[in-house]
Design a protein around this motif. Sequence first.
Motif, PDB file in Angstrom:
ATOM      1  N   THR A 274      -1.886  -7.277   1.383  1.00 17.84           N
ATOM      2  CA  THR A 274      -1.916  -8.665   0.893  1.00 17.84           C
ATOM      3  C   THR A 274      -3.052  -8.861  -0.107  1.00 17.84           C
ATOM      4  O   THR A 274      -2.896  -9.571  -1.114  1.00 17.84           O
ATOM      5  CB  THR A 274      -2.072  -9.632   2.074  1.00 17.84           C
ATOM      6  OG1 THR A 274      -1.023  -9.409   3.018  1.00 17.84           O
ATOM      7  CG2 THR A 274      -2.027 -11.077   1.608  1.00 17.84           C
ATOM      8  N   ILE A 275      -4.178  -8.239   0.166  1.00 20.54           N
ATOM      9  CA  ILE A 275      -5.311  -8.368  -0.767  1.00 20.54           C
ATOM     10  C   ILE A 275      -4.968  -7.738  -2.112  1.00 20.54           C
ATOM     11  O   ILE A 275      -5.253  -8.310  -3.171  1.00 20.54           O
ATOM     12  CB  ILE A 275      -6.568  -7.722  -0.151  1.00 20.54           C
ATOM     13  CG1 ILE A 275      -6.978  -8.506   1.113  1.00 20.54           C
ATOM     14  CG2 ILE A 275      -7.706  -7.690  -1.170  1.00 20.54           C
ATOM     15  CD1 ILE A 275      -8.110  -7.858   1.888  1.00 20.54           C
ATOM     16  N   GLY A 276      -4.346  -6.573  -2.105  1.00 25.39           N
ATOM     17  CA  GLY A 276      -3.901  -5.939  -3.358  1.00 25.39           C
ATOM     18  C   GLY A 276      -5.024  -5.273  -4.123  1.00 25.39           C
ATOM     19  O   GLY A 276      -5.354  -5.689  -5.250  1.00 25.39           O
ATOM     20  N   ILE A 277      -5.610  -4.250  -3.528  1.00 18.05           N
ATOM     21  CA  ILE A 277      -6.669  -3.511  -4.213  1.00 18.05           C
ATOM     22  C   ILE A 277      -6.050  -2.722  -5.371  1.00 18.05           C
ATOM     23  O   ILE A 277      -5.041  -2.023  -5.183  1.00 18.05           O
ATOM     24  CB  ILE A 277      -7.387  -2.569  -3.220  1.00 18.05           C
ATOM     25  CG1 ILE A 277      -7.995  -3.389  -2.066  1.00 18.05           C
ATOM     26  CG2 ILE A 277      -8.466  -1.743  -3.925  1.00 18.05           C
ATOM     27  CD1 ILE A 277      -8.618  -2.550  -0.984  1.00 18.05           C
ATOM     28  N   PRO A 278      -6.599  -2.787  -6.582  1.00 15.27           N
ATOM     29  CA  PRO A 278      -6.009  -2.059  -7.718  1.00 15.27           C
ATOM     30  C   PRO A 278      -6.024  -0.545  -7.509  1.00 15.27           C
ATOM     31  O   PRO A 278      -6.985   0.032  -6.998  1.00 15.27           O
ATOM     32  CB  PRO A 278      -6.913  -2.460  -8.892  1.00 15.27           C
ATOM     33  CG  PRO A 278      -7.516  -3.769  -8.478  1.00 15.27           C
ATOM     34  CD  PRO A 278      -7.708  -3.681  -7.004  1.00 15.27           C
ATOM     35  N   GLY A 279      -4.914   0.085  -7.869  1.00 14.72           N
ATOM     36  CA  GLY A 279      -4.779   1.519  -7.758  1.00 14.72           C
ATOM     37  C   GLY A 279      -4.311   1.996  -6.397  1.00 14.72           C
ATOM     38  O   GLY A 279      -4.201   3.209  -6.184  1.00 14.72           O
ATOM     39  N   TRP A 280      -4.012   1.091  -5.465  1.00 15.82           N
ATOM     40  CA  TRP A 280      -3.556   1.499  -4.139  1.00 15.82           C
ATOM     41  C   TRP A 280      -2.040   1.405  -3.997  1.00 15.82           C
ATOM     42  O   TRP A 280      -1.494   1.744  -2.962  1.00 15.82           O
ATOM     43  CB  TRP A 280      -4.219   0.636  -3.057  1.00 15.82           C
ATOM     44  CG  TRP A 280      -5.641   1.052  -2.768  1.00 15.82           C
ATOM     45  CD1 TRP A 280      -6.586   1.412  -3.687  1.00 15.82           C
ATOM     46  CD2 TRP A 280      -6.236   1.135  -1.482  1.00 15.82           C
ATOM     47  NE1 TRP A 280      -7.756   1.710  -3.079  1.00 15.82           N
ATOM     48  CE2 TRP A 280      -7.584   1.540  -1.694  1.00 15.82           C
ATOM     49  CE3 TRP A 280      -5.824   0.902  -0.194  1.00 15.82           C
ATOM     50  CZ2 TRP A 280      -8.491   1.730  -0.661  1.00 15.82           C
ATOM     51  CZ3 TRP A 280      -6.731   1.088   0.838  1.00 15.82           C
ATOM     52  CH2 TRP A 280      -8.044   1.497   0.612  1.00 15.82           C
ATOM     53  N   GLY A 281      -1.374   0.925  -4.997  1.00 14.37           N
ATOM     54  CA  GLY A 281       0.081   0.823  -4.967  1.00 14.37           C
ATOM     55  C   GLY A 281       0.604  -0.412  -4.245  1.00 14.37           C
ATOM     56  O   GLY A 281       1.769  -0.406  -3.804  1.00 14.37           O
ATOM     57  N   PHE A 282      -0.219  -1.460  -4.150  1.00  7.43           N
ATOM     58  CA  PHE A 282       0.209  -2.701  -3.500  1.00  7.43           C
ATOM     59  C   PHE A 282       0.145  -3.845  -4.502  1.00  7.43           C
ATOM     60  O   PHE A 282      -0.847  -4.026  -5.204  1.00  7.43           O
ATOM     61  CB  PHE A 282      -0.694  -3.032  -2.301  1.00  7.43           C
ATOM     62  CG  PHE A 282      -0.743  -1.940  -1.269  1.00  7.43           C
ATOM     63  CD1 PHE A 282       0.427  -1.335  -0.832  1.00  7.43           C
ATOM     64  CD2 PHE A 282      -1.949  -1.509  -0.745  1.00  7.43           C
ATOM     65  CE1 PHE A 282       0.388  -0.332   0.120  1.00  7.43           C
ATOM     66  CE2 PHE A 282      -1.999  -0.508   0.205  1.00  7.43           C
ATOM     67  CZ  PHE A 282      -0.827   0.086   0.630  1.00  7.43           C
TER      68      PHE A 282
END
Length: 371
Positions: A274-282
């Motif tokens: 839900t947070i959506g860390i860049p580069g993690w595919g979310f």
Amino acid sequence: MSKYTSFPDPNEDQNPFQDPSVTQHSSTTGYATLDLYNPFDNKNGQQPPPYEATTPTAPPPAQTPPSRTTPTEPRNYGTSYNTQNEETSSASGAYVPPILQSTDSPPAEDPQTAVNATTAELLKKQEELERRARELERRERELDAHALGPGGVRQNNWPPLPSFCPVGPCFYQDISVEISQNFQRTVTIMYYYWMFTAVTLLVNMISCMIYFCADVTNGVGLGLAILWFILFTPCSFVCWYRPVYKAFRSDSSFQFFSFFFIFFAQVGFYIIMTIGIPGWGFSGWIVALSALKVNVGVGVIMLLTAVLFTAQAAMGVVMLKKVHSLYRQTGASFEKAQAEFATGVLSNQAVRNAAASATASAAQGAFTGAR
């Protein structure tokens, strides 16, 4: 002519009440009435007896005849009977004393107390019926298990693959048959929740693909999104849905603890999505807001994916609390989980073969060393 005959002359005005025999008695108030005087008894010239006025007596009071009651007529000794007596006495003019209530009669019961007693009795009967229903369901499952035989296994039906597919179903699943009626709703919701997580991961993969088309530097995010979809979809079904299904099917404490451990970690991972860390595919909130600067359309699509991740995390927390509350009602405990784990390990043929091989190797090594 009239004085020689007893009939008066028609021309003469004669008054019959002026006859001397009548006026002689009527003028004297001291004589008795004609019905008490006999002129033929006056032989010696005696006067008739004096008149004596009699005192009138009062008539006897009217009595109301007693009312007759038929054998089938109910006798009411309460307020309605007293009201009938009052109405009868007022209509007939006679006083009828009211019937006194018996002092031995019990006091009237409070309606609220009667309602509470009835409600408590109904709740007790309902609990008894629910207990019997659970017992019948348990016996039915036991009968089904015995009907399969000692080595009988139900034919797998999940996933529902077509007959021409080279891979067949891997599990048997029937919530209406294997799960108790009290837990069918919860297990069904968990099954739909697993499907929702699979759809969310698929939408996340499509969003990362669209974002990669707008920005080719997001290739790592696209590759990880594909990996998460391929990895989490089957693993979530095997690792936390099947344990909760087995836990409610057989009241297994070990399966409950397995579900809590894995599902808690899964919910924590959903929060990271839900947070959506860049580069993690979310495609979480951080990545979606940054995508708005690149392309508004792509940013809107990723915002929708972030909303799905948020709903997935919130629903995971709710279902975790729901299953935990039901777990406390089933009477499961950590001691039972340990006992089930020990029993399962000892009953496993592969584990027993490995333990026997290790024991034999150790004994052979010790014998060889002793020589």
